[in-house]
Design a protein around this motif. Structure first.
Motif, PDB file in Angstrom:
ATOM      1  N   GLN A  71       0.813  -1.220   0.000  1.00  0.00           N
ATOM      2  CA  GLN A  71       0.000   0.000   0.000  1.00  0.00           C
ATOM      3  C   GLN A  71       0.847   1.271   0.000  1.00  0.00           C
ATOM      4  OE1 GLN A  71      -3.551   0.473   0.217  1.00  0.00           O
ATOM      5  NE2 GLN A  71      -3.754  -1.643  -0.374  1.00  0.00           N
ATOM      6  N   ASP A 135     -13.031  -0.168  -1.222  1.00  0.00           N
ATOM      7  CA  ASP A 135     -12.034  -1.086  -0.680  1.00  0.00           C
ATOM      8  C   ASP A 135     -10.623  -0.617  -1.047  1.00  0.00           C
ATOM      9  OD1 ASP A 135     -10.436  -3.177   0.062  1.00  0.00           O
ATOM     10  OD2 ASP A 135     -10.960  -4.399  -1.676  1.00  0.00           O
ATOM     11  N   PRO A 136      -9.775  -0.349  -0.042  1.00  0.00           N
ATOM     12  CA  PRO A 136      -8.453   0.246  -0.315  1.00  0.00           C
ATOM     13  C   PRO A 136      -7.574  -0.613  -1.227  1.00  0.00           C
ATOM     14  CG  PRO A 136      -8.933   0.244   2.035  1.00  0.00           C
ATOM     15  CD  PRO A 136      -9.995  -0.559   1.383  1.00  0.00           C
ATOM     16  N   THR A 137      -7.657  -1.939  -1.089  1.00  0.00           N
ATOM     17  CA  THR A 137      -6.799  -2.794  -1.912  1.00  0.00           C
ATOM     18  C   THR A 137      -7.248  -2.768  -3.364  1.00  0.00           C
ATOM     19  OG1 THR A 137      -6.562  -4.199   0.018  1.00  0.00           O
ATOM     20  CG2 THR A 137      -5.786  -5.079  -2.054  1.00  0.00           C
ATOM     21  N   GLY A 221      -8.553   1.273   8.517  1.00  0.00           N
ATOM     22  CA  GLY A 221      -8.331  -0.056   9.078  1.00  0.00           C
ATOM     23  C   GLY A 221      -8.983  -0.194  10.442  1.00  0.00           C
ATOM     24  N   TYR A 225     -11.957  -2.688  11.858  1.00  0.00           N
ATOM     25  CA  TYR A 225     -11.842  -3.500  13.074  1.00  0.00           C
ATOM     26  C   TYR A 225     -13.052  -3.294  13.957  1.00  0.00           C
ATOM     27  CZ  TYR A 225      -7.186  -5.554  13.039  1.00  0.00           C
ATOM     28  OH  TYR A 225      -6.111  -6.335  12.773  1.00  0.00           O
TER      29      TYR A 225
ATOM     30  N   TYR B  14      -5.766  -8.959   2.960  1.00  0.00           N
ATOM     31  CA  TYR B  14      -5.979  -7.624   3.511  1.00  0.00           C
ATOM     32  C   TYR B  14      -6.989  -6.860   2.671  1.00  0.00           C
ATOM     33  CZ  TYR B  14      -1.840  -7.997   6.462  1.00  0.00           C
ATOM     34  OH  TYR B  14      -0.939  -8.367   7.402  1.00  0.00           O
ATOM     35  N   PHE B  15      -7.873  -6.113   3.335  1.00  0.00           N
ATOM     36  CA  PHE B  15      -8.636  -5.073   2.653  1.00  0.00           C
ATOM     37  C   PHE B  15      -8.082  -3.769   3.201  1.00  0.00           C
ATOM     38  CE2 PHE B  15     -11.778  -8.595   2.500  1.00  0.00           C
ATOM     39  CZ  PHE B  15     -11.705  -8.778   1.138  1.00  0.00           C
ATOM     40  N   GLY B  16      -7.134  -3.158   2.490  1.00  0.00           N
ATOM     41  CA  GLY B  16      -6.399  -2.024   3.037  1.00  0.00           C
ATOM     42  C   GLY B  16      -5.505  -2.535   4.150  1.00  0.00           C
ATOM     43  N   ASP B  17      -5.626  -1.954   5.352  1.00  0.00           N
ATOM     44  CA  ASP B  17      -4.837  -2.424   6.483  1.00  0.00           C
ATOM     45  C   ASP B  17      -5.556  -3.501   7.273  1.00  0.00           C
ATOM     46  OD1 ASP B  17      -2.808  -0.815   5.897  1.00  0.00           O
ATOM     47  OD2 ASP B  17      -2.948   0.500   7.647  1.00  0.00           O
ATOM     48  N   TYR B  18      -6.830  -3.748   6.934  1.00  0.00           N
ATOM     49  CA  TYR B  18      -7.611  -4.681   7.733  1.00  0.00           C
ATOM     50  C   TYR B  18      -7.446  -6.113   7.227  1.00  0.00           C
ATOM     51  CZ  TYR B  18     -11.554  -7.129   9.696  1.00  0.00           C
ATOM     52  OH  TYR B  18     -12.317  -8.047  10.338  1.00  0.00           O
ATOM     53  N   PRO B  19      -6.964  -7.010   8.082  1.00  0.00           N
ATOM     54  CA  PRO B  19      -6.796  -8.396   7.632  1.00  0.00           C
ATOM     55  C   PRO B  19      -8.102  -9.167   7.731  1.00  0.00           C
ATOM     56  CG  PRO B  19      -5.842  -8.101   9.817  1.00  0.00           C
ATOM     57  CD  PRO B  19      -6.506  -6.801   9.461  1.00  0.00           C
ATOM     58  N   ARG B  22      -6.333 -14.224   8.493  1.00  0.00           N
ATOM     59  CA  ARG B  22      -5.057 -14.102   9.187  1.00  0.00           C
ATOM     60  C   ARG B  22      -4.393 -15.459   9.305  1.00  0.00           C
ATOM     61  NH1 ARG B  22      -6.662 -10.517  14.353  1.00  0.00           N
ATOM     62  NH2 ARG B  22      -8.851 -10.717  13.773  1.00  0.00           N
ATOM     63  N   ARG B  49     -13.185 -17.871  -1.989  1.00  0.00           N
ATOM     64  CA  ARG B  49     -12.830 -17.170  -3.231  1.00  0.00           C
ATOM     65  C   ARG B  49     -11.346 -17.316  -3.540  1.00  0.00           C
ATOM     66  NH1 ARG B  49     -16.598 -13.536  -5.317  1.00  0.00           N
ATOM     67  NH2 ARG B  49     -14.920 -12.456  -6.392  1.00  0.00           N
ATOM     68  N   GLY B  52     -10.729 -20.787  -4.828  1.00  0.00           N
ATOM     69  CA  GLY B  52     -11.236 -20.970  -6.181  1.00  0.00           C
ATOM     70  C   GLY B  52     -10.528 -20.109  -7.216  1.00  0.00           C
ATOM     71  N   GLY B  53      -9.576 -19.284  -6.773  1.00  0.00           N
ATOM     72  CA  GLY B  53      -8.835 -18.457  -7.718  1.00  0.00           C
ATOM     73  C   GLY B  53      -9.601 -17.218  -8.160  1.00  0.00           C
ATOM     74  N   LEU B  54     -10.687 -16.856  -7.446  1.00  0.00           N
ATOM     75  CA  LEU B  54     -11.439 -15.650  -7.808  1.00  0.00           C
ATOM     76  C   LEU B  54     -10.767 -14.420  -7.246  1.00  0.00           C
ATOM     77  CD1 LEU B  54     -15.015 -16.932  -7.163  1.00  0.00           C
ATOM     78  CD2 LEU B  54     -14.031 -16.259  -9.323  1.00  0.00           C
ATOM     79  N   SER B  55      -9.887 -14.657  -6.306  1.00  0.00           N
ATOM     80  CA  SER B  55      -9.296 -13.554  -5.588  1.00  0.00           C
ATOM     81  C   SER B  55      -7.915 -14.031  -5.162  1.00  0.00           C
ATOM     82  CB  SER B  55     -10.239 -13.263  -4.418  1.00  0.00           C
ATOM     83  OG  SER B  55      -9.653 -12.494  -3.445  1.00  0.00           O
ATOM     84  N   ARG B  70      -4.295 -20.320 -10.211  1.00  0.00           N
ATOM     85  CA  ARG B  70      -4.537 -19.579 -11.443  1.00  0.00           C
ATOM     86  C   ARG B  70      -3.964 -20.290 -12.668  1.00  0.00           C
ATOM     87  NH1 ARG B  70      -8.830 -17.156 -11.942  1.00  0.00           N
ATOM     88  NH2 ARG B  70      -8.067 -16.201 -13.833  1.00  0.00           N
ATOM     89  N   TRP B  80     -17.416 -24.546  -8.964  1.00  0.00           N
ATOM     90  CA  TRP B  80     -17.717 -23.402  -8.088  1.00  0.00           C
ATOM     91  C   TRP B  80     -19.215 -23.152  -8.048  1.00  0.00           C
ATOM     92  CZ3 TRP B  80     -15.689 -19.943  -4.709  1.00  0.00           C
ATOM     93  CH2 TRP B  80     -16.401 -18.763  -4.493  1.00  0.00           C
ATOM     94  N   ARG B 205     -13.160 -14.291  12.981  1.00  0.00           N
ATOM     95  CA  ARG B 205     -12.548 -13.017  12.588  1.00  0.00           C
ATOM     96  C   ARG B 205     -11.274 -13.229  11.782  1.00  0.00           C
ATOM     97  NH1 ARG B 205     -12.834  -9.635  18.071  1.00  0.00           N
ATOM     98  NH2 ARG B 205     -14.839 -10.439  18.732  1.00  0.00           N
TER      99      ARG B 205
ATOM    100  N   VAL C  87     -14.472 -16.238 -14.121  1.00  0.00           N
ATOM    101  CA  VAL C  87     -13.105 -16.134 -13.610  1.00  0.00           C
ATOM    102  C   VAL C  87     -12.663 -17.470 -13.002  1.00  0.00           C
ATOM    103  CG1 VAL C  87     -11.606 -14.949 -11.960  1.00  0.00           C
ATOM    104  CG2 VAL C  87     -13.277 -13.656 -13.242  1.00  0.00           C
ATOM    105  N   GLU C 221      -5.825 -10.002 -16.278  1.00  0.00           N
ATOM    106  CA  GLU C 221      -5.876 -10.950 -15.158  1.00  0.00           C
ATOM    107  C   GLU C 221      -5.801 -10.208 -13.816  1.00  0.00           C
ATOM    108  OE1 GLU C 221      -5.801 -14.428 -15.746  1.00  0.00           O
ATOM    109  OE2 GLU C 221      -5.124 -15.269 -13.845  1.00  0.00           O
ATOM    110  N   VAL C 225      -9.042 -10.843 -11.369  1.00  0.00           N
ATOM    111  CA  VAL C 225      -8.865 -11.627 -10.141  1.00  0.00           C
ATOM    112  C   VAL C 225      -8.698 -10.643  -8.997  1.00  0.00           C
ATOM    113  CG1 VAL C 225      -7.470 -13.338  -8.965  1.00  0.00           C
ATOM    114  CG2 VAL C 225      -7.784 -13.470 -11.414  1.00  0.00           C
ATOM    115  N   ARG C 226      -9.714 -10.547  -8.119  1.00  0.00           N
ATOM    116  CA  ARG C 226      -9.707  -9.457  -7.161  1.00  0.00           C
ATOM    117  C   ARG C 226      -9.170  -9.825  -5.781  1.00  0.00           C
ATOM    118  NH1 ARG C 226     -14.711  -6.645  -6.489  1.00  0.00           N
ATOM    119  NH2 ARG C 226     -15.932  -8.472  -6.943  1.00  0.00           N
TER     120      ARG C 226
END
Lengths: 230, 233, 226
Positions: A71, A135-137, A221, A225, B14-19, B22, B49, B52-55, B70, B80, B205, C87, C221, C225-226
């Motif tokens: 990031q 979504d940041p990512t 973040g 949480y 991670y979504f940004g800094d949020y895991p 984990r 996901r 399954g290779g969606l993410s 992939r 899927w 979580r 996908v 790709e 792929v997200r």
């Protein structure tokens, strides 16, 4: 640490900017054909150069993000793009003022003018895209890809528009004219010195913006949480 | 010794800094059935996901039968079934299955076979838009099983199904288990899942709070797992 | 080879869906004709003026039409989360992208082929004098629009203001391609002698297409792929 760097750079930049302003206003002579208005050029060209540095930094940071998925690089890319847009705006506005005096019109569809506007729009689109993704990512990834597309397009546009039509004064700096001295060396040096001053200013803007971006990410973040805990 | 059917090694998302995930790590042998449990937002869908290779995982990696997800060959063996049916409303059932089938190299004969198996042969040439909810769900099940996958990833498969579709899906899953297909399904319906599952994983979580064989207590007392391994909150 | 087979399957699926519902074909076609009509109010269409910027007008219409077409491209996958199934299938992101771009290309090119005679009638032009060269140039310009447009459709498909965002991102980036295709179309439409800088514009257009097709295929790709 970051704060000290910012303050230190500021301590160098501020006197330099003031000194340059003094030199530009009072010491350098008027240009023969254009008269005093040409002084705007000391801001016009350096501002463009800083903006170009910003665009390039954003491109490198975007590629780095896609490679490293860190990031940090996304924050660098957005900080560099925003700073570059600010300087590109200075470049555009000073150019328009100059055009009003010399050409008699605010806007001409001259290639470089057109190019500057197009690239401004392209990178502004980058900021628009960012603001639309939550979504940041996902935001970092999609905007990095867009930034690469934008840079490619802006590079091609540069060439395309040059073929299209030209009205803008040609290059004056000796590094671009192949060593031919087109302007007084004192004037040319002044351009470089003011480029340095504006570049310092740009780096300061970027660092401040970078910190905002990091804090924003931390807040985001923590908010997630907090939501997850419930 | 052959590679496990599914191997997750230190998966983070991670979504940004949020895991959201984990350090999830587990190995699942071929032919096992894993029930993935956890509250809403625990990361069940995110994990599925990634499997399954969606993410993509932010850190760590997933190997399916020793291959990258992939890689095209790996995905050709995965089936899927997500929350939504994943079918085109404006196309007919046959066109839908043929389209997806052609991505897997499935023949027209197999498509007709599956249409008969899910009792849709008589309406195979009318658009999915005209189908009832139950018919759409049965078609979605056929789509997921069409290419004879060796690994099935099912995201809450029983949640929105009607009784006919549940019976169909349970029958197919039992048959698949008998053929040695590996199954991972996330679910809230603990009772149905426990009957099928040989392994149980509990996500809390984003952390894997428990991973192990399904025991008799779990079958008799659905609340047991959450009480024993779930966090207080 | 597999990649092309997958891309063909996706393209066939998209075209079949579109011809079944005719959602974007009908709206885009009528929209294009309306724009063509409106131009006649914006200025007095004398033959000289058309010779000067007929190509530009035509490509304005095609650019608007293109944005409508590509907007639907990935949006079509949103109901029932079909994109997830695609996908998850063995098809790579690059082949999904290529298939969808080809479908957009076919739709848009078809619409252009209908608009061209309408334009000829409205503005009294004998546009078929160098027909094959004209169609070739139209195809090149259409691919630029379909390729970058489809990629941006994937980029913006989950956004709230997708319909607005897509053209805003798309048009500034397409300027080199639009500029050259407008120049070329202008010349070919009216059957004027080819200007000396003809090959420069052609090279620019081809170069743009190669560059952005490569970038899109390479980055598809990453986006999907997200």
């Amino acid at each position: 640490m970051r704060t000290k760097v910012i303050l230190g750079l500021g301590a160098v930049a501020l006197p330099l900017l003031l000194r340059n302003l003094y030199v530009i206003m009072f010491l350098v002579p008027d240009e023969m054909e254009q008269g005093p208005i040409y002084r705007i050029f000391y801001y016009h060209l350096p501002a463009f150069l800083v903006a170009a540095c910003g665009y390039l930094t954003a491109l490198v940071a975007s590629v780095m993000y896609l490679v490293k998925k860190d990031q940090k690089y996304d924050a660098i890319a957005v900080a560099a793009t925003e700073t570059a847009l600010a300087f590109a705006a200075v470049n555009l506005v000073t150019g328009m003022i100059w055009g009003r005096i010399i050409w008699g019109i605010w806007w001409a569809w001259d290639p470089r003018l057109t190019w500057a506007l197009i690239s401004w729009l392209v990178y502004f689109g980058y900021l628009m895209l960012r603001s639309a993704i939550d979504d940041p990512t996902e935001r970092a990834k999609n905007s990095a890809v867009l930034s690469i597309f934008g840079s490619a397009s802006v590079a091609v546009t540069w060439k395309a528009i040059e073929w299209w039509r030209t009205q803008h004064p040609g290059p004056v700096l000796s590094i671009r004219t192949g060593g031919v001295q087109k302007i007084d060396p004192m004037m040319e040096n002044m351009i470089y010195v003011n480029f340095l001053a504006l570049l310092l200013l740009g780096v300061i803007f970027m660092l401040v913006r970078l910190r905002q971006e990091e804090v924003q990410r931390e807040i985001d973040g923590l908010r997630r949480y907090a939501h997850a805990a419930n | 010794m052959s590679a496990p059917a599914v191997a997750a090694a230190g998966v983070w998302k991670y979504f940004g800094d949020y895991p959201a995930l984990r350090d999830v790590r587990f190995d699942l042998g071929a032919g096992e059935c894993l029930a993935l449990l956890g509250r809403n937002g625990a990361g069940k869908t995110t994990l599925l996901r990634i499997l399954g290779g969606l993410s993509g995982a932010s850190k760590g990696n997933v190997l399916i039968n020793g291959g990258e997800v992939r890689a095209s060959e790996t995905r050709a063996r995965i089936g899927w079934l997500g929350h939504s049916i994943g079918l085109y409303d404006e196309l007919t059932a046959r066109e839908n299955l043929r389209t997806f089938g052609s991505l897997y190299g499935v023949t027209a004969g197999t498509v007709s076979e599956w249409l008969a198996r899910v009792n849709l042969a008589h309406v195979a040439d009318s658009p999915v838009r005209e189908y009832s909810r139950g018919m759409r769900q049965r078609l979605a099940v056929a789509r997921a099983f069409l290419h004879g996958p060796r690994l099935l990833l099912l995201d809450e498969p029983f949640t929105s199904l009607d009784d006919k579709a549940i019976a169909l899906l349970q029958g197919l899953l039992t048959a698949a288990r008998a053929e040695g297909v590996t199954i991972i399904l996330s679910t809230h319906q603990i009772r149905e899942a426990m009957e099928l599952a040989s392994f149980v994983a509990l996500l809390d979580r984003g952390k894997l709070a428990h991973f192990g064989e399904r025991t008799a207590e779990m079958l008799n007392d659905p609340g047991y797992l959450y009480r024993t391994f779930g966090s207080a909150a | 080879m597999t990649m092309l087979r997958h891309a063909a399957a996706i393209a066939a699926k998209d075209l079949r869906s579109e011809f079944r519902t005719k959602e974007s074909i009908n709206s885009t076609l009528s929209f294009s004709v309306v724009i063509l009509l409106l131009f006649s109010f914006a200025f007095d269409p004398s033959p000289d003026m058309i010779a000067e910027f007929g190509g530009g007008l035509l490509w304005m219409v095609f650019a608007f039409a293109g944005a409508l077409i590509v907007n639907r491209s990935f949006a079509r996958e949103l109901p029932n989360d079909c994109i997830d199934v695609l996908v998850a299938s063995p098809a790579s992101g690059a082949s999904l992208f290529l298939g969808k771009a080809v479908a957009c290309f076919v739709l848009l090119f078809g619409i252009e082929c209908i608009c061209l005679p309408v334009f000829g009638i409205f503005y009294n032009i004998t546009w078929w004098r160098s027909l094959w060269a004209l169609l070739g140039v139209l195809a090149l310009g259409t691919w630029a629009l379909a390729c970058v447009g489809t990629f941006f459709s994937a980029l913006t498909v989950n956004l709230r203001l997708r319909e607005l965002m897509l053209p805003m991102l798309l048009y500034p980036m397409l300027i080199p391609a639009l500029l050259s295709v407008m120049m070329l179309t202008n010349t070919l439409l009216t059957g004027q002698a080819l200007p000396p800088d003809f090959s420069v514009w052609l090279r620019l257009l081809v170069g743009f297409n190669i560059m952005f097709t490569t970038l899109s295929v390479y980055l598809a790709e990453t986006i999907l792929v997200r």
